[in-house]
Write an enzyme that holds these catalytic residues in place. Structure first.
Site, short mmCIF file in Angstrom:
data_model
loop_
_atom_site.label_atom_id
_atom_site.label_comp_id
_atom_site.label_asym_id
_atom_site.label_seq_id
_atom_site.Cartn_x
_atom_site.Cartn_y
_atom_site.Cartn_z
N SER A 98 -53.51 -15.56 -16.84
CA SER A 98 -52.30 -15.30 -18.14
C SER A 98 -51.04 -16.49 -17.75
O SER A 98 -51.02 -15.91 -16.22
CB SER A 98 -52.20 -14.12 -18.25
OG SER A 98 -50.55 -14.14 -19.28
N HIS B 164 -76.39 -0.14 -31.08
CA HIS B 164 -75.21 -0.56 -31.68
C HIS B 164 -73.83 -0.99 -30.92
O HIS B 164 -73.23 0.21 -31.69
CB HIS B 164 -74.98 0.95 -33.11
CG HIS B 164 -76.56 0.87 -33.42
ND1 HIS B 164 -76.60 0.30 -35.10
CD2 HIS B 164 -77.35 1.71 -33.17
CE1 HIS B 164 -78.07 0.48 -35.24
NE2 HIS B 164 -78.25 1.80 -34.66
N GLU C 178 -66.00 -17.93 -22.52
CA GLU C 178 -65.37 -16.98 -23.35
C GLU C 178 -65.56 -18.48 -24.23
O GLU C 178 -65.29 -18.98 -25.10
CB GLU C 178 -64.19 -16.84 -23.32
CG GLU C 178 -63.70 -15.52 -23.52
CD GLU C 178 -62.61 -14.98 -22.68
OE1 GLU C 178 -61.45 -15.27 -24.06
OE2 GLU C 178 -61.56 -14.69 -21.78
N LYS D 239 -53.19 -10.41 -15.23
CA LYS D 239 -54.60 -10.89 -16.02
C LYS D 239 -55.81 -11.24 -14.84
O LYS D 239 -55.17 -12.14 -13.94
CB LYS D 239 -53.74 -11.22 -17.34
CG LYS D 239 -53.33 -10.55 -18.31
CD LYS D 239 -54.48 -10.06 -18.87
CE LYS D 239 -55.28 -10.41 -19.76
NZ LYS D 239 -55.02 -10.76 -20.99
#
Ligand code: ARG
Length: 470
Positions: free
Chosen positions: A283, A162, A296, A289
């Site tokens: 970024s 979970h 992704e 970043k």
């Protein structure tokens, strides 16, 4: 509005009007099926060799045709071939080029054959080769995972259910879970290959041919391990593509789950890993970043392959036997599934070795959250307490520790004893992370010794596969 005279089309004889320009564009497939050219030529060369073997063509005719086809292949590979839309597809383009090159004898290549069995053959040859490529990429990925698992065989981390820290595990064990997934993916492709590697040639349009063909000769020449058992089925079904797309979808599903974990682990909340700068991107606005874009994109590309599978299932479902032009729509989805899976497996080949493991952060996370509560319950069971009762005792104890703001191993023995008089000084061995993982010392378990054993087993398995490949 009409363009070329239909006389250029191999099927033009029956037609007195030219093809509408829109229809010509709408029905063409050469813009994408030209990718099948090497397999189309391979299939045609085997076909004419078989025709010569049974006496339908002379050896000389067959030789002239194969010579012409080989020359055309070289031209295609050199990028010098002119593809013509008015010739519709890869098959008719190559046939027309053959006639241009070798003259009248070229017109015999299509004896006892149809584009229907031809295209099914091309697709099977194409997919067989690509399955081989994908299996080899899977193998290489399995190897990089085993290397990482060995290096991290004793690194402690929280295991999750979970997405809540559940029990301590070793990071090597977690990585070997990924390995198992890819191992099954590779086996699944192997299963699928058995049904891909079947020869449709000889089915012709759908009813077979009256020429005295010998299909086993074509099968031998093309390395097919079986003959399609029914000519109608041979030209009509694309279930072998659907099966491949399903296997490809599962590979993507697994890569997507790996990606999700890498993304989580890289996030500051976890900080379990770092990924080399070379495999991350920045970024355009936020200078600080460092983003896991490769992972992704793999996660994102999974959707394409699911789409390819759905496309194939839907193309097939309404078709009466035998061949229908609907099947021309199979190619772009198949190509996309093949290309996407290969690309993502290549991405992972770079991504996994670029992972830097932050063992300290993993350990710190495992030290929080009462991960050895199950071990304490097991301890009480060992002392004769029934498990359900032990579960309740430890539950109360965890509640107490939370209120105190301390971990279980920081509690005094006298405090622990308040929850059960059976608790003694040896309990602390059960409360440590190291003790917890080392005790899970069974086949498939997370103990470092078992992880090293699983690594050795995986290495043996990979060695047998590499030997098979070679
Ligand atoms: N381009 C066609 C395809 O991809 C080749 C087979 C065409 N056969 C036909 N009878 N129109 O399926």
């Amino acid at each position: 509005m009409a363009t070329e005279k239909n006389t250029v089309k191999p099927w033009g004889g029956r037609f007195s009007e030219d093809t509408d320009r829109f229809v010509e564009e709408f029905t063409q497939s050469v813009s994408f099926d030209r990718r099948l050219a090497p397999y189309d030529i391979q299939g045609s060369i085997a076909h004419v060799a078989m025709l010569a073997r049974v006496g339908v063509l002379t050896e000389d005719e067959s030789g002239q045709i194969s010579g012409g086809l080989s020359a055309i292949l070289s031209e295609i590979e050199a990028g010098k071939f002119t593809w013509r839309q008015e010739l519709e597809d890869v098959h008719m383009n190559i046939e027309a080029a053959l006639v241009e090159r070798v003259g009248e004898v070229g017109k015999k290549v299509h004896t006892g054959r149809s584009r229907n069995d031809q295209v099914a053959t091309d697709l099977r040859l194409f997919l067989r080769a690509e399955v081989d490529n994908i299996q080899s990429l899977l193998l290489q990925n399995m190897d990089t995972l085993v290397t990482l698992a060995e290096q991290e065989s004793a690194s402690l981390m929280p295991g999750y259910t979970h997405l809540q820290a559940a029990q301590p595990i070793t990071f090597g064990h977690h990585i070997l879970a990924w390995y198992e997934m890819l191992k099954r993916d590779r086996q699944r492709l192997g299963d699928c290959l058995e049904r891909i590697n079947v020869l449709p040639l000889g089915a012709a349009a759908l009813a077979g041919t009256r020429f005295p063909i010998d299909r086993s000769v074509s099968a031998d020449l093309l390395g097919f391990s079986a003959l399609a058992g029914n000519s109608i089925d041979a030209v009509s079904d694309r279930d072998f593509i659907i099966e491949f797309c399903a296997a490809a979808a599962l590979i993507m599903l697994h890569l997507s789950r790996f990606s999700e974990e890498l993304i989580l682990w890289l996030s500051p909340g976890f900080g379990f890993i770092d990924i080399d700068d070379a495999f991350c991107t920045g970024s355009s606005i936020m200078p600080q970043k460092k983003n896991p874009d490769v992972a992704e994109l793999v996660r994102g590309k999974t959707g394409r392959v699911y789409g390819d599978l759905m496309t194939m299932l839907t193309i097939m479902k309404g078709q009466p036997l035998a061949y229908n032009r609907d099947n021309q729509e199979d190619k772009e989805s198949l190509f996309d599934a093949v290309d996407t899976v290969k690309l993502c497996l290549e991405a992972y080949l770079g991504l996994v070795p670029s992972i830097r493991v932050n063992r300290k952060a993993m350990l710190a996370a495992a030290q929080k959250g009462y991960l050895t509560a199950t071990d304490l319950a097991d301890y009480l069971v060992m002392k004769g307490v029934p498990f359900r009762e032990a579960h309740a005792v430890v539950g109360n104890l965890v509640q107490y520790a939370i209120r105190q703001g301390s971990e279980m191993e920081d509690l005094e023995l006298s405090e622990l004893k308040q929850f059960h008089e059976g608790i003694e000084a040896d309990v602390y061995d059960y409360l440590t992370l190291q003790g917890s993982v080392s005790a899970r010392d069974h086949a498939g378990g997370t103990a470092p010794a078992r992880v090293r054993e699983a690594v050795a087993e995986a290495r043996r398995y990979l060695a047998t596969l590499t030997a098979d490949d070679g």
